[in-house]
Design a protein around this motif. Structure first.
Motif, PDB file in Angstrom:
ATOM      1  N   ALA A  30     -11.204   2.156   4.396  1.00 19.39           N
ATOM      2  CA  ALA A  30     -11.331   1.382   3.165  1.00 19.39           C
ATOM      3  C   ALA A  30     -12.289   2.119   2.238  1.00 19.39           C
ATOM      4  CB  ALA A  30     -11.857  -0.017   3.466  1.00 19.39           C
ATOM      5  N   LEU A  37     -10.624  -5.293   5.845  1.00 21.03           N
ATOM      6  CA  LEU A  37      -9.305  -5.106   6.453  1.00 21.03           C
ATOM      7  C   LEU A  37      -8.985  -6.059   7.596  1.00 21.03           C
ATOM      8  CD1 LEU A  37      -9.292  -1.202   6.422  1.00 21.03           C
ATOM      9  CD2 LEU A  37      -8.250  -2.768   4.754  1.00 21.03           C
ATOM     10  N   VAL A  42      -4.090  -9.387   5.345  1.00 16.91           N
ATOM     11  CA  VAL A  42      -4.025  -7.924   5.348  1.00 16.91           C
ATOM     12  C   VAL A  42      -3.171  -7.456   6.525  1.00 16.91           C
ATOM     13  CG1 VAL A  42      -5.405  -5.839   5.710  1.00 16.91           C
ATOM     14  CG2 VAL A  42      -6.195  -7.604   4.104  1.00 16.91           C
ATOM     15  N   LYS A  90       0.007   2.859   1.505  1.00 12.63           N
ATOM     16  CA  LYS A  90      -1.173   2.207   0.914  1.00 12.63           C
ATOM     17  C   LYS A  90      -0.812   1.566  -0.425  1.00 12.63           C
ATOM     18  CE  LYS A  90      -3.851   5.917   1.819  1.00 12.63           C
ATOM     19  NZ  LYS A  90      -5.054   6.782   1.815  1.00 12.63           N
ATOM     20  N   LEU A 100      -5.650  -5.597  -1.452  1.00 10.81           N
ATOM     21  CA  LEU A 100      -5.661  -4.215  -0.975  1.00 10.81           C
ATOM     22  C   LEU A 100      -5.433  -3.187  -2.082  1.00 10.81           C
ATOM     23  CD1 LEU A 100      -3.650  -4.538   2.356  1.00 10.81           C
ATOM     24  CD2 LEU A 100      -6.120  -4.212   2.061  1.00 10.81           C
ATOM     25  N   GLN A 103      -7.893  -0.183  -2.638  1.00 11.90           N
ATOM     26  CA  GLN A 103      -9.003  -0.442  -1.726  1.00 11.90           C
ATOM     27  C   GLN A 103      -9.083   0.552  -0.566  1.00 11.90           C
ATOM     28  OE1 GLN A 103     -11.540  -2.649  -2.183  1.00 11.90           O
ATOM     29  NE2 GLN A 103     -10.562  -2.804  -4.186  1.00 11.90           N
TER      30      GLN A 103
END
Length: 154
Positions: A30, A37, A42, A90, A100, A103
């Motif tokens: 992260a 997370l 998540v 991602k 997210l 991040q």
């Protein structure tokens, strides 16, 4: 002699060996090691995007508060670089779970498993990560882990 350190991880192409699978251990952190997370939403989002991002197949994974360990194997004959693939999932994760978005650190770390013994040792080490950090007493009690695809050598 002074030891030099890389500012960015090296990503050598996977080595293909006769009759042995290509499996990588990948670590993604992260941004600023934020502890964001280890969360049910998540976890669900990551499982969803790893099922979509099949140029590399995600096997066993452990989501820690500030980083992720996952094992993966090529899902196509000529997969993209691991860095490019990680960037792809991602971005998908940020779309699937707004918490997210942007991040993750830009890059990731990866190590190719050299043998079945190396793979088994790494799996054990990754699974015990929550225990070593005092998050659970037994690795199987950590809720943010699982397996998406079955990878060989198990």
């Amino acid at each position: 002699m002074a030891r030099s350190f890389q500012k960015h991880p090296a990503h050598p192409p996977p080595v293909r060996r006769h009759n042995e699978p290509v499996i990588l251990d990948v670590t993604v952190c992260a941004f600023e090691k934020r502890r964001i997370l280890a969360d049910d939403r998540v976890h669900d989002a990551l499982r969803h995007v790893w099922r979509q991002a099949t140029h590399w197949l995600t096997g066993h994974y452990v989501i820690m508060p500030d980083h992720i360990h996952l094992f993966c194997a090529p899902g196509v004959n000529t997969p993209p670089s691991i860095r490019r693939w990680a960037g792809y999932w991602k971005r998908l994760a940020g779309d699937a779970e707004p918490a997210l978005k942007r991040q993750f650190q830009e890059d990731c770390w990866d190590t190719q498993m050299r043998s079945q013994e190396h793979y088994i040792r790494k799996l054990g080490y990754v699974r015990d990560n929550p225990v070593r950090l005092g998050l659970v007493e037994q690795s199987q009690d950590w809720p943010y882990q699982g397996n998406i695809h079955t990878l060989p050598w198990i």
